[in-house]
Structures are given as structure tokens and as C-alpha cells.
Design an enzyme around this catalytic site. Structure first.
Site, mmCIF file in Angstrom:
data_model
loop_
_atom_site.group_PDB
_atom_site.id
_atom_site.type_symbol
_atom_site.label_atom_id
_atom_site.label_comp_id
_atom_site.label_asym_id
_atom_site.label_seq_id
_atom_site.Cartn_x
_atom_site.Cartn_y
_atom_site.Cartn_z
ATOM 1 N N ASP A 164 -5.737 13.951 2.842
ATOM 2 C CA ASP A 164 -5.883 12.548 3.194
ATOM 3 C C ASP A 164 -5.987 11.692 1.932
ATOM 4 O O ASP A 164 -6.024 12.204 0.812
ATOM 5 C CB ASP A 164 -7.120 12.373 4.080
ATOM 6 C CG ASP A 164 -6.941 11.289 5.133
ATOM 7 O OD1 ASP A 164 -6.138 10.365 4.905
ATOM 8 O OD2 ASP A 164 -7.618 11.358 6.180
ATOM 9 N N GLU A 197 -0.613 12.188 2.886
ATOM 10 C CA GLU A 197 -0.670 10.833 3.444
ATOM 11 C C GLU A 197 -0.406 9.807 2.339
ATOM 12 O O GLU A 197 -0.794 8.639 2.447
ATOM 13 C CB GLU A 197 -2.024 10.607 4.126
ATOM 14 C CG GLU A 197 -2.333 11.679 5.148
ATOM 15 C CD GLU A 197 -3.137 11.207 6.327
ATOM 16 O OE1 GLU A 197 -3.535 10.033 6.354
ATOM 17 O OE2 GLU A 197 -3.356 12.026 7.240
ATOM 18 N N PRO A 199 2.382 8.073 1.182
ATOM 19 C CA PRO A 199 3.012 6.751 1.410
ATOM 20 C C PRO A 199 2.180 5.835 2.296
ATOM 21 O O PRO A 199 2.254 4.612 2.152
ATOM 22 C CB PRO A 199 4.347 7.108 2.058
ATOM 23 C CG PRO A 199 4.172 8.479 2.606
ATOM 24 C CD PRO A 199 3.204 9.177 1.719
ATOM 25 N N LEU A 200 1.382 6.394 3.202
ATOM 26 C CA LEU A 200 0.527 5.574 4.058
ATOM 27 C C LEU A 200 -0.442 4.744 3.224
ATOM 28 O O LEU A 200 -0.642 3.549 3.484
ATOM 29 C CB LEU A 200 -0.246 6.477 5.019
ATOM 30 C CG LEU A 200 -1.363 5.813 5.839
ATOM 31 C CD1 LEU A 200 -0.806 4.740 6.759
ATOM 32 C CD2 LEU A 200 -2.132 6.863 6.635
ATOM 33 N N TYR A 201 -1.032 5.346 2.215
ATOM 34 C CA TYR A 201 -2.012 4.642 1.390
ATOM 35 C C TYR A 201 -1.362 3.849 0.252
ATOM 36 O O TYR A 201 -1.951 2.925 -0.276
ATOM 37 C CB TYR A 201 -3.031 5.641 0.830
ATOM 38 C CG TYR A 201 -3.975 6.144 1.890
ATOM 39 C CD1 TYR A 201 -5.152 5.470 2.179
ATOM 40 C CD2 TYR A 201 -3.672 7.286 2.637
ATOM 41 C CE1 TYR A 201 -6.020 5.927 3.166
ATOM 42 C CE2 TYR A 201 -4.524 7.744 3.628
ATOM 43 C CZ TYR A 201 -5.702 7.063 3.890
ATOM 44 O OH TYR A 201 -6.561 7.510 4.871
ATOM 45 N N ASP A 225 -2.891 5.951 12.040
ATOM 46 C CA ASP A 225 -3.270 7.066 12.899
ATOM 47 C C ASP A 225 -2.817 6.812 14.338
ATOM 48 O O ASP A 225 -2.930 5.700 14.855
ATOM 49 C CB ASP A 225 -4.785 7.247 12.915
ATOM 50 C CG ASP A 225 -5.329 7.857 11.627
ATOM 51 O OD1 ASP A 225 -4.528 8.127 10.709
ATOM 52 O OD2 ASP A 225 -6.552 8.054 11.541
#
Length: 435
Positions: A164, A197, A199-201, A225
Site C-alpha cells: 500500500d 498501489e 499510481p493511485l497515490y 478502493d
């Protein structure tokens, strides 16, 4: 790295790959098709009070139960192989040697023994960590301990790491952390799927470099999510379609865009919406990581999640991600190229009011006009299996689709022109009578 666990050959091959590809590439031989398994987060969250909630507590007992059911109830037989722990498994502190440790009350046997149990079932164990100082739930993160944590996971027999991005500091620290953990996992010599994770952040601050991300990760989260709600599934699909020009081409064997967990079999989706999630996750070549309670799942949801024809589309060895080819009013038409020149096609009705609606389109839309040229056979996969027979490149399909529902088709090109027949108009209804 190969798929053998803990073997001398696997370790040797891993080191050879590290030397060959250097510091900038993951290519670990894993996730050649999208990962399949079970992940606790959406269904069980961070439940840690085993006295009050013994059936939903994040404990070794929960994961042993799920491993048992994955074998006894046929999940393993259709391809689901990873039993994955998410956040909240750890103690609040590292041990006296700075190693991560599981909560001693909820995991009294330790992760090594849990991994051995999962492996004894012919399955694989996934675990969770975080690139920053703390996990999203406040447990110890891996910042400053990437090599130690990677070796700890390898020593325990872990087969997948979900990493994460909470509490990471700067964007440079985020990127460096994901790179470092990737290299640290490779150096252990163990086959460990790396789920990022990154690219999400990264996306709120800068545009992700997906070519670089695929060098380091086996799959990666792009969007928020998933929730057990139609609005969440709908928003994930819309985000994917709006960004498909930048994310579709990079996906393929060894690295996949991850739209997050399957919530089929829970509480928030209607039957049509569950069909839509399963169909579109297959079209998107998404990891199929269920988050549900396998102890209490309906026969209908089990039938859908174990549908071999849908899984075959998801696991197609060509490894190309699908994409939306048209959006007309409330309808969307998606396609995915498959091996052998075939295509998977999904028709989604986004309307949330009224009754079933008819969507009409020419087969010339599929595969840039090639899928049915000169002819093709069409098989309906969802909501029920049905043979639609032969078609040609000027056929029209008139398909009735329930609100928020989807029809999933497989189109197989035929090299020879079928017998002369009038242009076919096929009318199909999507109101299944399952089981």
C-alpha cells in the site's frame, strides 16, 4: 523466478534474472495471466476483536477456513489460488530485531505456520505491507526496512505482497520505496507476486509513468478502493474508460491494471450488477481477487464467480486488456481481443430507472471490422450460456439489457463464408433464470 516455492532452482533463477535485467526491471516470470484468489479487506476490513466478532476477526483461523473452502468448494479447481491477508495482521511494534511480527493473539502460530498450512492445500499465501512509515490502519510500515521486510516475507513462505501507499512522505520517497521493495523481493530468490498501489497515490500529484511501474510491479491499483455498492463499481468502470488511452496498452503478461476486488456475493449489488462486475473485470484483464465470505455465499454468486467461460476470457493467454469502443446514451460497448483472433464483447446498460432497453449495433463495430469478416460464430457467456450461431460482418444485433446489467459474448472469426442467408437480426433478453 519460477513458480516453484523455496526451491534451489527457483532461487538460482531469481538471481540470474536480477543480473540479466538489472536494477530497472521486475520480469520475475509471475502473473503471466491476471492473479486469482481471495483477499480479506472489503468484506472483513480491520476487525481485530476476536472475542466480540469471532467469525470476522482478522486471524489465522479466518484464513485457514478460507483456504479449506477454496479447496472443498471448487475455487482452487477453477483457478483461484491466492489466500491474501490485507491490513491489520501485525503487532503494533516490530520485534527486538526490527522484524515485522504478527499479532500474537490473533496469529499465535505465526505467519510461517499459516503459509505452510495454505501451501499444504495447494494454495499460495498473500500478505500486506506499506511503503510508508505506517500502514493505512496505523501498523508498522516498511519505510527504511525494505530489504529486511522482503527477506522476512520470503522466510515466512509468502507468495504475494500487496504493498500500500499510505504515510509515504514525498513523491520521490513513494517512487523510491516501490522500486526498492521490488528489488528487495527479487533479491530474496523467492517467487513473490508484487501488487502495487503506486499510481493511485502518485496520480493526484503527477502523471504516472506506467512503463516504469510495469518494470517493478506485477499489478497496480489506479483508482479508489472498491465498495460493496453499484456507484463504486460504476465509477471504477468510468475512470478506466476515460483513462484507457494511457493504461490499456501497458497491461499484459507479467503486469496488469488492478481495478480492485470482486465484491460479488456480498450485500450491495443486485444480480445484474454482479453480472456486470464479473463481465467487465474479465474484459479489463483484471486480477480476480474476491472479497466475500466463502462460508456464506449464495449458489448464484458461486456460479458466477466460478463460471469457467468468463474465467477463460479473463485468463486469455494473449494478455491484452479490453477497452470501451462506444458510449451511446446509457449503453456502453466494450471489447477485448483474445487469442486465436477471437473477441470478448460486453454490452452494459448504465440506465438505473425503468426496465430493460434494447441496444442495436453492427458486428462491423467489433475488432475494427475484422471479427466477423467474412463470418463469425457468437456465443453468449453471461447471463446464461447460449449459442447465437453464425453471423457475418454486416449482421445487426438487437440486445435487450436490464438496467445496470451486462451481456457478455465471445465472438470467434470463421475463415469461410457461411451458407447464404439473410442478414441476421438477433433479439436477446438478459433476464436469466439461474439455478
Amino acid at each position: 523466478m519460477g513458480t516453484a516455492v523455496g526451491s534451489w532452482r527457483g532461487a538460482t533463477l531469481a538471481w540470474v534474472l536480477v543480473l540479466l535485467v538489472g536494477a530497472g526491471a521486475l520480469e520475475n516470470g509471475l502473473a503471466r495471466t491476471p492473479t486469482m484468489g481471495w483477499l480479506h479487506w472489503e468484506r472483513f476490513l480491520c476487525s481485530t476483536d476476536c472475542a466480540r466478532e469471532p467469525l470476522s476477526c482478522i486471524s489465522e483461523h479466518l484464513f485457514m477456513q478460507m483456504a479449506d473452502l477454496m479447496v472443498s468448494d471448487g475455487w482452487k479447481d477453477v483457478g483461484y489460488e491466492y489466500v491474501c491477508i490485507d491490513d491489520c495482521w501485525m503487532s503494533l511494534t516490530r520485534d527486538d530485531q526490527d522484524r515485522l511480527q504478527p499479532d500474537p493473539e490473533r496469529f499465535p502460530s505465526g505467519i510461517r505456520k499459516l503459509a505452510d498450512y495454505v501451501h499444504s492445500k495447494g494454495l499460495k499465501l498473500g500478505i500486506y505491507g506499506d511503503v510508508g512509515n505506517k500502514t493505512c490502519a496505523g501498523f508498522p510500515g516498511s519505510y527504511g526496512y525494505y530489504d529486511l521486510d522482503a527477506q522476512t516475507f520470503a522466510d515466512w513462505g509468502v507468495d504475494l505482497l500487496k504493498f500500500d501507499g499510505c504515510n509515504y512522505g514525498t513523491q520521490d520517497q513513494l517512487a523510491e520505496g516501490y522500486r526498492n521493495m521490488s528489488l528487495a523481493l527479487n533479491k530474496t530468490g523467492r517467487s513473490i507476486v508484487y501488487s502495487c498501489e503506486w499510481p493511485l497515490y502518485m496520480r493526484p500529484m503527477q502523471k504516472p509513468n506506467y512503463t516504469e511501474i510495469k518494470h517493478y510491479c506485477n499489478h497496480w491499483r489506479n483508482f479508489a478502493d472498491i465498495y460493496d455498492a453499484w456507484n463504486s463499481v460504476k465509477n471504477t468502470l468510468e475512470w478506466t474508460a476515460l483513462h484507457q488511452d494511457s493504461i490499456v496498452d501497458v497491461a499484459g503478461p507479467g503486469g496488469w491494471n488492478d481495478p480492485d476486488m470482486l465484491v460479488i456475493g456480498n450485500f450491495g449489488l443486485s444480480w445484474d450488477q454482479q453480472l456486470t462486475q464479473m463481465a467487465l473485470w474479465a474484459i479489463m484483464a483484471a486480477p480476480l481477487l474476491m472479497s466475500n465470505d466463502l462460508r456464506h455465499i449464495s449458489p448464484q454468486a458461486k456460479w458466477l464467480l466460478q463460471n469457467k467461460d468468463v474465467i477463460a476470457i479473463n485468463q486469455d493467454p494473449l494478455g491484452k486488456q479490453g477497452y470501451r469502443i462506444t458510449k451511446e446514451n446509457n449503453f456502453e460497448l466494450w471489447e477485448r481481443p483474445l487469442s486465436g483472433g477471437a473477441y470478448a464483447v460486453a454490452v452494459l446498460n448504465r440506465q438505473e430507472i425503468g426496465g430493460p432497453q434494447i441496444f442495436s449495433f453492427s458486428t462491423s463495430f467489433i475488432g475494427n471490422g475484422l471479427a466477423c469478416n467474412p463470418a463469425c460464430s457468437i456465443q453468449q457467456i453471461l447471463p446464461t450460456s447460449e449459442d447465437w450461431g453464425l453471423h457475418n460482418w454486416v449482421s445487426f444485433l438487437n440486445i435487450e439489457v436490464n438496467p445496470t446489467g451486462t451481456v457478455l459474448l465471445k465472438v470467434v472469426v470463421i475463415g469461410e463464408t457461411p451458407d447464404e442467408k439473410p442478414v441476421m437480426n438477433i433479439n436477446k433478453k438478459l433476464s436469466p433464470d439461474i439455478l
